[in-house]
Design a protein around this motif. Structure first.
Motif, short mmCIF file in Angstrom:
data_model
loop_
_atom_site.label_atom_id
_atom_site.label_comp_id
_atom_site.label_asym_id
_atom_site.label_seq_id
_atom_site.Cartn_x
_atom_site.Cartn_y
_atom_site.Cartn_z
N GLU A 163 -3.05 -10.55 7.51
CA GLU A 163 -1.93 -9.74 7.36
C GLU A 163 -2.90 -8.30 8.36
O GLU A 163 -1.67 -7.66 8.67
N MET A 164 -3.98 -8.27 8.66
CA MET A 164 -4.23 -7.81 9.08
C MET A 164 -4.05 -7.63 10.07
O MET A 164 -5.22 -7.02 11.19
N GLY A 165 -4.36 -8.95 10.59
CA GLY A 165 -4.61 -9.83 11.95
C GLY A 165 -5.97 -9.61 12.80
O GLY A 165 -5.86 -9.05 13.78
N LEU A 166 -6.88 -10.11 11.80
CA LEU A 166 -8.31 -9.61 12.07
C LEU A 166 -8.48 -10.68 12.75
O LEU A 166 -9.82 -10.22 14.17
N HIS A 167 -7.68 -11.80 13.21
CA HIS A 167 -8.42 -12.84 14.31
C HIS A 167 -7.94 -12.08 15.56
O HIS A 167 -9.06 -11.48 16.40
N SER A 168 -6.92 -11.27 16.14
CA SER A 168 -6.50 -10.48 17.06
C SER A 168 -8.13 -9.47 17.43
O SER A 168 -8.12 -9.14 18.85
N VAL A 169 -8.20 -9.10 16.36
CA VAL A 169 -9.13 -7.68 16.66
C VAL A 169 -9.99 -8.30 16.68
O VAL A 169 -10.92 -7.68 17.77
N LEU A 170 -10.99 -8.91 16.49
CA LEU A 170 -12.26 -9.93 16.63
C LEU A 170 -11.74 -10.22 18.33
O LEU A 170 -13.05 -10.41 19.30
N THR A 171 -11.11 -11.14 18.40
CA THR A 171 -11.09 -11.99 19.83
C THR A 171 -10.72 -11.04 20.61
O THR A 171 -10.96 -11.16 22.57
N ALA A 172 -10.76 -9.51 20.69
CA ALA A 172 -10.33 -8.23 21.67
C ALA A 172 -11.46 -8.08 21.71
O ALA A 172 -11.41 -7.22 23.12
N HIS A 173 -12.92 -8.45 21.83
CA HIS A 173 -14.24 -8.69 21.89
C HIS A 173 -14.71 -6.86 21.20
O HIS A 173 -15.20 -6.34 22.31
N PRO A 174 -14.32 -7.14 20.10
CA PRO A 174 -14.78 -5.09 19.59
C PRO A 174 -15.92 -4.60 19.67
O PRO A 174 -17.05 -5.67 19.72
N GLY A 175 -16.37 -3.37 19.83
CA GLY A 175 -18.09 -3.42 19.12
C GLY A 175 -18.48 -3.22 18.23
O GLY A 175 -17.26 -2.92 17.40
N TYR A 176 -19.28 -3.05 17.56
CA TYR A 176 -19.75 -2.54 16.00
C TYR A 176 -18.99 -1.89 14.72
O TYR A 176 -19.04 -2.12 14.36
N SER A 177 -18.99 -0.71 15.65
CA SER A 177 -18.76 0.69 15.11
C SER A 177 -16.55 -0.44 14.72
O SER A 177 -16.52 0.33 13.83
N ALA A 178 -16.72 -0.35 15.43
CA ALA A 178 -15.55 -1.18 14.93
C ALA A 178 -14.21 -2.01 14.03
O ALA A 178 -13.63 -2.05 13.79
#
Length: 204
Positions: free
Chosen positions: A111-126
């Motif tokens: 529901e949160m779209g966690l896959h998309s968030v992670l594949t965007a190469h976020p930093g540790y704080s994100a």
């Protein structure tokens, strides 16, 4: 730090008081943990683990066998690993709470779209922020089943420190309900004296 494996473990906790008041002698706390490391942008996955502790008295200290409750690993995290730990008090009988929890975590992550968030190469704080939000949603779902939230915490461990990942250090965190100990240890393999984290594949 480039090749060696680490684990983040919860070896013990102290139950200071119950959520349901002073008249209740025993309760059944359980721990839900989630972790995402720097490899998540290439291979979107999350470590999930769960453990329940029947008949814990107020003021009781629970010490676990071996390495304790595994929050993360053993694995090499890369640049960082972000974790979230949730402690709940069980009020309703569920035949298979672990399976229910796994389903809740997976569905909320989608529901949160966690896959998309992670594949965007976020930093540790994100990533810590996303795990915090996911934990809040999971806690909300569990409260709908009349379970009580006792404590939650989140944070990150970075490779780039003078002591990578804060290895061989122990932390105590908590609130008025519970005190937790978290350890960061060098570990090549799980000793099978408790449940190993389940790796949740977050690919769509």
């Amino acid at each position: 730090p480039i090749q060696d494996d680490i684990a983040i473990t919860l070896p013990c906790f102290k139950l200071l008081k119950h959520a349901d008041g002073l008249l209740q002698r025993y309760c059944e706390p359980y721990i839900v943990s989630m972790a995402v490391d720097a490899g998540g942008h290439v291979d979107p996955r999350m470590d999930f683990n769960f453990m329940t502790f029947p008949k814990v008295a107020r003021g009781g200290i629970v010490r676990m066998l071996g390495d304790g409750h595994l929050v993360y690993g053993p694995r090499n995290p890369g640049d960082f690993v972000a974790i979230s730990v949730l402690v709940m008090e069980k009020d309703q009988d569920m035949v298979d709470l672990g399976t229910t929890l796994l389903s809740v975590v997976q569905s909320r992550a989608v529901e949160m779209g966690l896959h998309s968030v992670l594949t965007a190469h976020p930093g540790y704080s994100a990533v810590v922020g996303v795990l915090k939000e996911l934990t809040q949603l999971v806690a909300g779902s569990l409260k709908e089943n009349k379970d009580d939230e006792l404590f939650r915490t989140e944070g990150s461990f970075l490779r780039g420190h003078a002591v990578p990942y804060h290895i061989n250090r122990s932390y105590e965190v908590g609130n008025e309900f519970v005190r937790l100990n978290l350890d960061v240890v060098p570990l090549e393999r799980h000793n099978s004296q408790g449940p190993a984290p389940t790796q949740i594949d977050l690919s769509p």
